[in-house]
Design a protein around this motif. Structure first.
Motif, PDB file in Angstrom:
ATOM      1  N   UNK A 171       0.840  -1.200   0.000  1.00  0.00           N
ATOM      2  CA  UNK A 171       0.000   0.000   0.000  1.00  0.00           C
ATOM      3  C   UNK A 171       0.869   1.243   0.000  1.00  0.00           C
ATOM      4  N   UNK A 178       2.579   1.767  -3.317  1.00  0.00           N
ATOM      5  CA  UNK A 178       1.629   2.228  -4.334  1.00  0.00           C
ATOM      6  C   UNK A 178       1.306   3.713  -4.147  1.00  0.00           C
ATOM      7  N   UNK A 179       1.192   4.126  -2.863  1.00  0.00           N
ATOM      8  CA  UNK A 179       0.932   5.533  -2.590  1.00  0.00           C
ATOM      9  C   UNK A 179       2.074   6.390  -3.131  1.00  0.00           C
ATOM     10  N   UNK A 193       2.131   6.232  -7.106  1.00  0.00           N
ATOM     11  CA  UNK A 193       1.027   6.897  -7.801  1.00  0.00           C
ATOM     12  C   UNK A 193       1.081   8.408  -7.654  1.00  0.00           C
ATOM     13  N   UNK A 194       1.855   8.907  -6.683  1.00  0.00           N
ATOM     14  CA  UNK A 194       1.794  10.351  -6.451  1.00  0.00           C
ATOM     15  C   UNK A 194       3.128  11.048  -6.690  1.00  0.00           C
ATOM     16  N   UNK A 238      -5.930   3.179  -1.982  1.00  0.00           N
ATOM     17  CA  UNK A 238      -4.608   3.678  -1.576  1.00  0.00           C
ATOM     18  C   UNK A 238      -4.180   4.826  -2.475  1.00  0.00           C
ATOM     19  N   UNK A 239      -4.421   4.649  -3.772  1.00  0.00           N
ATOM     20  CA  UNK A 239      -4.038   5.696  -4.729  1.00  0.00           C
ATOM     21  C   UNK A 239      -4.869   6.962  -4.477  1.00  0.00           C
ATOM     22  N   UNK A 290      -6.234   7.882  -1.777  1.00  0.00           N
ATOM     23  CA  UNK A 290      -5.977   8.482  -0.471  1.00  0.00           C
ATOM     24  C   UNK A 290      -4.906   9.555  -0.579  1.00  0.00           C
ATOM     25  N   UNK A 291      -3.968   9.383  -1.502  1.00  0.00           N
ATOM     26  CA  UNK A 291      -2.873  10.360  -1.605  1.00  0.00           C
ATOM     27  C   UNK A 291      -2.990  11.267  -2.831  1.00  0.00           C
ATOM     28  N   UNK A 292      -3.952  10.982  -3.719  1.00  0.00           N
ATOM     29  CA  UNK A 292      -4.131  11.838  -4.889  1.00  0.00           C
ATOM     30  C   UNK A 292      -5.538  12.425  -4.877  1.00  0.00           C
ATOM     31  N   UNK A 349      -7.339  13.420  -7.316  1.00  0.00           N
ATOM     32  CA  UNK A 349      -8.150  12.727  -8.320  1.00  0.00           C
ATOM     33  C   UNK A 349      -7.238  11.879  -9.187  1.00  0.00           C
ATOM     34  N   UNK A 382     -11.178   3.510   4.604  1.00  0.00           N
ATOM     35  CA  UNK A 382      -9.823   3.083   4.271  1.00  0.00           C
ATOM     36  C   UNK A 382      -8.901   3.205   5.486  1.00  0.00           C
TER      37      UNK A 382
END
Lengths: 203, 100
Positions: free
Chosen positions: A13, A16-17, A20-21, B22-23, B25-27, B29, B84
Motif C-alpha cells: 500500500x 503504491x501511494x 502513484x503520487x 490507496x491511490x 488516499x494520496x491523490x 483525483x 480506508x
C-alpha cells in the motif's frame, strides 16, 4: 491471514501511494549536466565582465552586455530543459512508465507558476536596468518552484529549493557577488544534487 | 484480549479495491488510464472494482471530455477515506495482536 502477509500488504500500500503520487523519472545525471552548463555560462559571464570590449567585438557586434547575458541565459535554459526532458524520457522508458502522466502534469503545473512569475519579473527588471537584482530573483523564484514541485517528486528537491532561495536572498543583499552566487546555485548545487540522486536511486 | 474486527472492511478484501483506495488516499483525483498504468490490471477488472467502490459511495465519478475523448476521473469521498483509514488500523491491530 499470516503476519508476514499483513506486513507485505501494508508495504505494498505504501509503495503504491508513493508510486502513484510521485514522478521519479527525473534523472540525476541530467542534474549534473545542467549544473555544468550553468558553470560554463558563469565563466563566460565573468569573462565578458572582465573584457567587455573584446567579447562584444569578437562575438556579438552591436550587442550590449545585458543583451549578451540574456542570450546566454536563454541558451542555458533551452539546453537544460532539453537535457532534462530527454533524459527523463529515457529513464521513464527503462522503468516502463510514461513521462506524460498525472504526476508529471501536477509537477509541471506546480513548478510553472513560480517559474513563469520569476522569469517575467526578471525580464521586467532587465528592461528597467535593475541588473544587480536579477541573479538573486532568478535563484529565489527557481527555489520557490522547486519547493512547490517537491511534493510530486524526490524529497531531496525540497532541500535543493530551500538552498537556492537562501543563495538568492544572499545575492539580493550582495549584488556584487550575484554572478558567483548564481553559479553556485545553478551550477554547483545542481551537480551535487544530481550526484546524490544518482547514487541514491539510480546506481 | 478479544480481537476487534469492527474496523475491518470486507470491501477491501479485494486487492484491487484496496489498491484503488490507496491511490485515491494520496491523490486528489485519478483517471482510468492512470489507474491502469499504476496498478497493472485489465480494463474489465479495474472497471468492475471501481463500480463496486462507487456503489458503496467510497468514491465519486466525474465524466468529462478532453479533445472529444471521454475522460473519467475518480475522487475519494469522506466516507471512503474514513473506511480506508479504519481498515488500515484494523490491519495494524491484527499485526499487534499477533505479537502478543
Amino acid at each position: 491471514m499470516e503476519q508476514k502477509d499483513l506486513f507485505k500488504e501494508l508495504g505494498e500500500i505504501r509503495l503504491l501511494m508513493e508510486k502513484s503520487s510521485k514522478f521519479v523519472s527525473i534523472s540525476g545525471l541530467s542534474g549534473v549536466l545542467i549544473g555544468c552548463y550553468a558553470l560554463l555560462g558563469t565563466l563566460l559571464g565573468y569573462y565578458a565582465i572582465a573584457n567587455p570590449e573584446a567579447v562584444i567585438n569578437r562575438f556579438a557586434s552591436g550587442l550590449t552586455i545585458p543583451t549578451l547575458f540574456l542570450i546566454v541565459a536563454l541558451l542555458i535554459l533551452t539546453l537544460s530543459l532539453l537535457t532534462g526532458c530527454l533524459m527523463a524520457r529515457k529513464k521513464a522508458k527503462k522503468n516502463k512508465q510514461s513521462i506524460w502522466n498525472i504526476t508529471s502534469k501536477s509537477l509541471l503545473f506546480a513548478v510553472s507558476i513560480p517559474l513563469i512569475t520569476g522569469g517575467v519579473l526578471a525580464l521586467v527588471l532587465l528592461s528597467q536596468g535593475y541588473y544587480h537584482l536579477i541573479a538573486g530573483i532568478l535563484l529565489i523564484f527557481y527555489g520557490l518552484a522547486l519547493a512547490a514541485g517537491s511534493i510530486y517528486t524526490f524529497a531531496e528537491v525540497k532541500w535543493l529549493g530551500i538552498l537556492e532561495i537562501c543563495l538568492g536572498l544572499m545575492a539580493v543583499c550582495l549584488p556584487d557577488h550575484g554572478l558567483m552566487l548564481w553559479g553556485l546555485g545553478f551550477g554547483v548545487l545542481h551537480i551535487i544534487y544530481g550526484f546524490i540522486v544518482y547514487k541514491k536511486y539510480e546506481s | 484480549m478479544k480481537l476487534d474486527l469492527s474496523l475491518y472492511d470486507k470491501i477491501f478484501e479485494n486487492r484491487v479495491r484496496l489498491q484503488i483506495m490507496s491511490v485515491l488516499a494520496v491523490n486528489e483525483e485519478y483517471d482510468f488510464n492512470s489507474f491502469k498504468e499504476v496498478l497493472e490490471v485489465t480494463d474489465g477488472n479495474l472497471a468492475s472494482n471501481l463500480k463496486t467502490l462507487e456503489k458503496e459511495e467510497y468514491i465519486v465519478v466525474e465524466k468529462s471530455f478532453v479533445d472529444r475523448k471521454p475522460n473519467t476521473k475518480y475522487k475519494r469521498t469522506t466516507k471512503g477515506l474514513k473506511a480506508f483509514e479504519n481498515h488500515l488500523i484494523a490491519l495494524e491491530n491484527l499485526i499487534k495482536q499477533q505479537y502478543k
